[in-house]
Design an enzyme around this catalytic site. Structure first.
Site, PDB file in Angstrom:
ATOM      1  N   SER A 125       0.792  -1.241   0.000  1.00 18.13           N
ATOM      2  CA  SER A 125       0.000   0.000   0.000  1.00 18.13           C
ATOM      3  C   SER A 125       0.815   1.277   0.000  1.00 18.13           C
ATOM      4  O   SER A 125       0.504   2.241   0.707  1.00 18.13           O
ATOM      5  CB  SER A 125      -0.982   0.023   1.177  1.00 18.13           C
ATOM      6  OG  SER A 125      -1.892  -1.011   1.034  1.00 18.13           O
ATOM      7  N   SER A 126       1.848   1.303  -0.842  1.00 23.13           N
ATOM      8  CA  SER A 126       2.587   2.559  -0.986  1.00 23.13           C
ATOM      9  C   SER A 126       1.685   3.642  -1.583  1.00 23.13           C
ATOM     10  O   SER A 126       1.805   4.813  -1.219  1.00 23.13           O
ATOM     11  CB  SER A 126       3.827   2.350  -1.865  1.00 23.13           C
ATOM     12  OG  SER A 126       3.480   1.730  -3.071  1.00 23.13           O
ATOM     13  N   ASP A 171      -6.914  -0.281   2.308  1.00 20.31           N
ATOM     14  CA  ASP A 171      -5.544   0.228   2.413  1.00 20.31           C
ATOM     15  C   ASP A 171      -5.524   1.631   3.011  1.00 20.31           C
ATOM     16  O   ASP A 171      -4.725   1.941   3.903  1.00 20.31           O
ATOM     17  CB  ASP A 171      -4.877   0.244   1.032  1.00 20.31           C
ATOM     18  CG  ASP A 171      -4.893  -1.119   0.376  1.00 20.31           C
ATOM     19  OD1 ASP A 171      -5.211  -2.105   1.062  1.00 20.31           O
ATOM     20  OD2 ASP A 171      -4.605  -1.191  -0.830  1.00 20.31           O
TER      21      ASP A 171
HETATM   22  C1  GLA Z   1      -5.657  -3.847  -3.008  1.00 17.69           C
HETATM   23  C2  GLA Z   1      -6.815  -2.855  -2.882  1.00 17.69           C
HETATM   24  C3  GLA Z   1      -7.619  -3.104  -1.610  1.00 17.69           C
HETATM   25  C4  GLA Z   1      -8.018  -4.579  -1.487  1.00 17.69           C
HETATM   26  C5  GLA Z   1      -6.815  -5.494  -1.736  1.00 17.69           C
HETATM   27  C6  GLA Z   1      -7.201  -6.938  -1.794  1.00 17.69           C
HETATM   28  O1  GLA Z   1      -4.719  -3.622  -2.000  1.00 17.69           O
HETATM   29  O2  GLA Z   1      -6.337  -1.527  -2.869  1.00 17.69           O
HETATM   30  O3  GLA Z   1      -8.756  -2.278  -1.589  1.00 17.69           O
HETATM   31  O4  GLA Z   1      -9.088  -4.903  -2.340  1.00 17.69           O
HETATM   32  O5  GLA Z   1      -6.136  -5.177  -2.928  1.00 17.69           O
HETATM   33  O6  GLA Z   1      -7.670  -7.373  -0.579  1.00 17.69           O
END
Ligand code: GLA
Length: 385
Positions: A125-126, A171
């Site tokens: 989640s960068s 995220d």
């Molecule tokens: C990405 C998306 C999230 C989520 C994940 C899978 O990180 O940004 O919203 O759907 O994939 O769980």
């Protein structure tokens, strides 16, 4: 201020000749609950120590000027006449600015410097961290209050409507609202969350496969469409359902024949994953890491066989961890098609597990994995003084 925050503030002073405040938003690892967020379901992420820092100070005009230390590039946007996305890192900053203004706020122009130590494109989640840190910094520079959940929603909107990725809320929520030493159980329908303690004798070990398959974005949106198709096909039999959150595993089995096999398997991942998230939460709260690990292993199997979002390298990493002493469970974390695994590990076994993963992965693939322990951190705020 942390050494990193001091460096970013210093860089700001050097580039723009005045003082700035530094905002911080962490990346996240998802312990369990994959692709359930956009199905109104449950997820259980933890915020990382790795974070994105944004130094900012207001300007007299309405321009945004942002320098990335990570990319060594500067980009600009005129808030009075914002242009569309350019398909690069600055979209996450400018998308947030555009969505904040669309929500009715009026931002001041600002100079910004961004920096991150979150591994890029690794499913940690960068992008969400850049969105949430930018929201915090832009609001602060405009003298406006930061509200974590509202900022998470703005980040998601920026990604959905500006960047064009149909992600859920997990995220941005984890980055904005993380709790130190805890994972958080998020109900993605009510948007309420509760902290789940990670006790000191348990560690979350992250292994970065260092592979990312190119088609990931398209495949992500395709998974989302399959879930929506499942809801559409099941609604005539199950009544007014809004999302797969409303479908119980036995309902899905009863109406299996009404769905194409592929859609059925996509839906089966989601409805069983929701149950596994709740089971993992129960297990952690009850001091039962064995049951939590079992749910994590089952989650990996379901992502591999039903949702089909893993890949060879990731299956190797998860398999190696699952077979190692001291590991309760292991699974891919994040959107899929590469990135990282997360393993729940007995604290005393972390070093041996790390060695096994690095050596085993190299033997099996010829590639190097980066392995580190996650110490769950706080959500977004000003960088600690
Ligand atoms: C990405 C998306 C999230 C989520 C994940 C899978 O990180 O940004 O919203 O759907 O994939 O769980």
């Amino acid at each position: 201020m942390s050494a990193f925050a001091r460096d970013v503030a210093q860089e700001f002073g050097f580039r723009f000749g005045r003082e700035a405040r530094v905002s911080r938003a962490p990346g996240r690892v998802n312990v369990i609950g994959e692709h359930t967020d956009y199905n109104d379901g449950f997820v259980m992420p933890a915020a990382l120590e790795f974070a994105t820092l944004v130094a900012a100070a207001p300007r007299e005009d309405r321009r945004l000027r942002v320098y990335s230390m990570t990319m060594d590039e500067t980009r600009e946007l005129d808030l009075a006449a914002p242009e569309g996305p350019t398909h690069e890192w600055a979209d996450y900053v400018f998308g947030v600015a555009v969505m904040l203004e669309k929500s009715g706020l009026r931002l001041k122009g600002a100079d910004l410097v961004v920096w991150t130590d979150i591994p890029l494109g690794a499913g940690l989640s960068s992008s969400a961290a850049l969105e949430v840190a930018s929201a915090h910094a832009l609001l602060a520079a405009s003298g406006l209050p930061f509200e974590p959940l509202a900022a998470a929603k703005i980040g998601q909107k920026a990604e959905n409507a500006y960047v064009g990725m149909r992600c859920g809320i997990m995220d941005q929520y984890a980055s904005a609202c993380g709790v130190q030493d805890h994972a958080i159980l998020i109900d993605c329908r009510s948007l309420e969350s509760r902290p789940v303690p990670i006790p000191p004798d348990l560690k979350l070990v992250i292994a970065n496969s260092n592979v990312k398959h190119q088609h990931a974005g398209g495949e992500y949106n395709a998974r989302r469409e399959a879930c929506e198709e499942g809801v559409r096909l099941l609604a005539p039999f199950l009544g007014p359902i809004k999302a797969l959150r409303d479908v119980a595993p036995n309902d899905l089995e009863r109406y299996k024949a009404k769905l194409p096999d592929l859609v059925y398997r996509r839906c089966r991942h989601i409805v069983t994953e929701n149950a596994r998230v709740l089971e993992a939460e129960r297990a952690l709260n009850a001091g039962d890491p064995v049951a939590c690990g079992r749910a994590m292993n089952a989650s990996h199997d379901s992502m591999r066989d039903d949702f089909e979002i893993t890949c060879k390298e990731i299956d190797i990493l998860a398999g190696l961890a699952q077979a190692t002493k001291g590991v309760f469970g292991s699974r891919m974390t994040g959107g899929g098609f590469g990135g990282c695994t997360v393993s729940l590990v007995e604290a005393g076994a972390v070093e041996a597990v790390t060695q096994t993963l690095i050596e085993g992965y190299r033997i099996a693939t010829g590639l190097d994995a980066d392995v580190f322990v996650c110490s769950p951190s706080e959500g977004a705020g000003f960088a600690a003084a």
